[in-house]
Design an enzyme around this catalytic site. Sequence first.
Site, PDB file in Angstrom:
ATOM      1  N   LYS A  61       9.535  -4.924   3.276  1.00  0.00           N
ATOM      2  CA  LYS A  61       8.064  -4.972   3.307  1.00  0.00           C
ATOM      3  C   LYS A  61       7.584  -6.400   3.060  1.00  0.00           C
ATOM      4  O   LYS A  61       6.707  -6.899   3.772  1.00  0.00           O
ATOM      5  CB  LYS A  61       7.487  -4.029   2.235  1.00  0.00           C
ATOM      6  CG  LYS A  61       7.637  -2.555   2.582  1.00  0.00           C
ATOM      7  CD  LYS A  61       7.366  -1.637   1.387  1.00  0.00           C
ATOM      8  CE  LYS A  61       7.600  -0.177   1.773  1.00  0.00           C
ATOM      9  NZ  LYS A  61       7.508   0.751   0.644  1.00  0.00           N
ATOM     10  N   GLN A 105       6.151   1.257  -5.570  1.00  0.00           N
ATOM     11  CA  GLN A 105       7.212   1.952  -4.834  1.00  0.00           C
ATOM     12  C   GLN A 105       7.601   3.250  -5.548  1.00  0.00           C
ATOM     13  O   GLN A 105       7.821   3.261  -6.759  1.00  0.00           O
ATOM     14  CB  GLN A 105       8.426   1.012  -4.697  1.00  0.00           C
ATOM     15  CG  GLN A 105       9.571   1.556  -3.863  1.00  0.00           C
ATOM     16  CD  GLN A 105       9.218   1.721  -2.391  1.00  0.00           C
ATOM     17  OE1 GLN A 105       8.368   1.020  -1.855  1.00  0.00           O
ATOM     18  NE2 GLN A 105       9.866   2.668  -1.743  1.00  0.00           N
ATOM     19  N   ASP A 128      -1.376   2.466   0.021  1.00  0.00           N
ATOM     20  CA  ASP A 128      -0.663   3.686   0.422  1.00  0.00           C
ATOM     21  C   ASP A 128      -1.600   4.858   0.693  1.00  0.00           C
ATOM     22  O   ASP A 128      -1.178   5.885   1.220  1.00  0.00           O
ATOM     23  CB  ASP A 128       0.258   4.131  -0.723  1.00  0.00           C
ATOM     24  CG  ASP A 128       1.683   3.616  -0.583  1.00  0.00           C
ATOM     25  OD1 ASP A 128       2.178   3.589   0.548  1.00  0.00           O
ATOM     26  OD2 ASP A 128       2.284   3.270  -1.611  1.00  0.00           O
TER      27      ASP A 128
HETATM   28  N1  GUN Z   1       8.715   5.756  -1.171  1.00  0.00           N
HETATM   29  C1  GUN Z   1       9.024   6.359   0.001  1.00  0.00           C
HETATM   30  N2  GUN Z   1       7.986   6.259   0.865  1.00  0.00           N
HETATM   31  C2  GUN Z   1       7.015   5.598   0.220  1.00  0.00           C
HETATM   32  C3  GUN Z   1       5.704   5.183   0.594  1.00  0.00           C
HETATM   33  O1  GUN Z   1       5.228   5.423   1.695  1.00  0.00           O
HETATM   34  N3  GUN Z   1       5.008   4.504  -0.358  1.00  0.00           N
HETATM   35  C4  GUN Z   1       5.509   4.243  -1.584  1.00  0.00           C
HETATM   36  N4  GUN Z   1       4.739   3.595  -2.446  1.00  0.00           N
HETATM   37  N5  GUN Z   1       6.724   4.619  -1.966  1.00  0.00           N
HETATM   38  C5  GUN Z   1       7.467   5.283  -1.059  1.00  0.00           C
END
Ligand code: GUN
Length: 291
Positions: A61, A105, A128
């Site tokens: 990311k 995360q 998110d």
């Molecule tokens: N862990 C797995 N998918 C995601 C996501 O889309 N956002 C976040 N913050 N953690 C994740």
Amino acid sequence: MVTDLADMVKPSVILDGKQTSQVLLADLKQEIQVLPEQHRPKLVVVIVGEDPASQVYVKRKAKVAQELGMHSEVRWLDATTPQVDLEREILDLNKDVSVHGILVQLPLPKHMNTLDILSVISPEKDVDGFHPVNQGRLLSGDLPPALPCTPAGVMHMLHAYQIPIAGQHAVVVGRSNIVGKPVGLLLLQENATVTVCHSRTQDLAAVCRQADILVAAVGIPRLIGADHVKEGAAVIDVGINRVDGKLVGDVDFEAVKEKVGYITPVPGGVGPMTIALLMRNTLSLYKAAGQ
Ligand code: GUN
């Protein structure tokens, strides 16, 4: 001999997430590069603990954000960090005007309450779309600037390949807060008839066979076989499972690929879309902040 067109086998279309995401990322890069260097969108990713898969995702990311010319930062916190310390870190980021998107995360270590943590993120910086206010906005149809990345990536893929949604029967397998529920709501928002299935659904295969659009997001390797799909359906595989060191989806790709109209591969399907939509979300929050 006259060939009957209806008898000809139409090859299924492989929905290419790599290419589709690259097109989107190129558009975002163009928009970002003309912004003044010292005043560009900034994404901060917070990771707690050492989950290997999460570490890989987080690094990717940050790398993609930098490639687009955005600012990005990863904050690594120890697995034993008290919840209150993580909350303080988020509150500091909420106040920092140079930060537009905050991503914590998931999954978090067991001693933390995920909903509490997600609720501390400012809804305006919730990249998110997981904050209860933004979840509520999705539920009510008053869509926030940043929608959950994987569901938004699924929708972007359907749009990119001009797969009809309105009036179609969409079946979602899985009811997680991250994928199943929000993707169901987004499909409903676009006037699909939506069925959400889960571990207690009776005769899953029969329900799935009704789907014009089938979204698999349960985390069970190759659960969806030829018995689960209608001829010509669009099959979107959100699963990322590691089996014998290999990545496999929730769909048995080889078993269903000849039967369906469209199908995403794993890897190279929904995965790259998720990151691209995270970048778009960061830019959207930057714009919504009026900067
Ligand atoms: N862990 C797995 N998918 C995601 C996501 O889309 N956002 C976040 N913050 N953690 C994740």
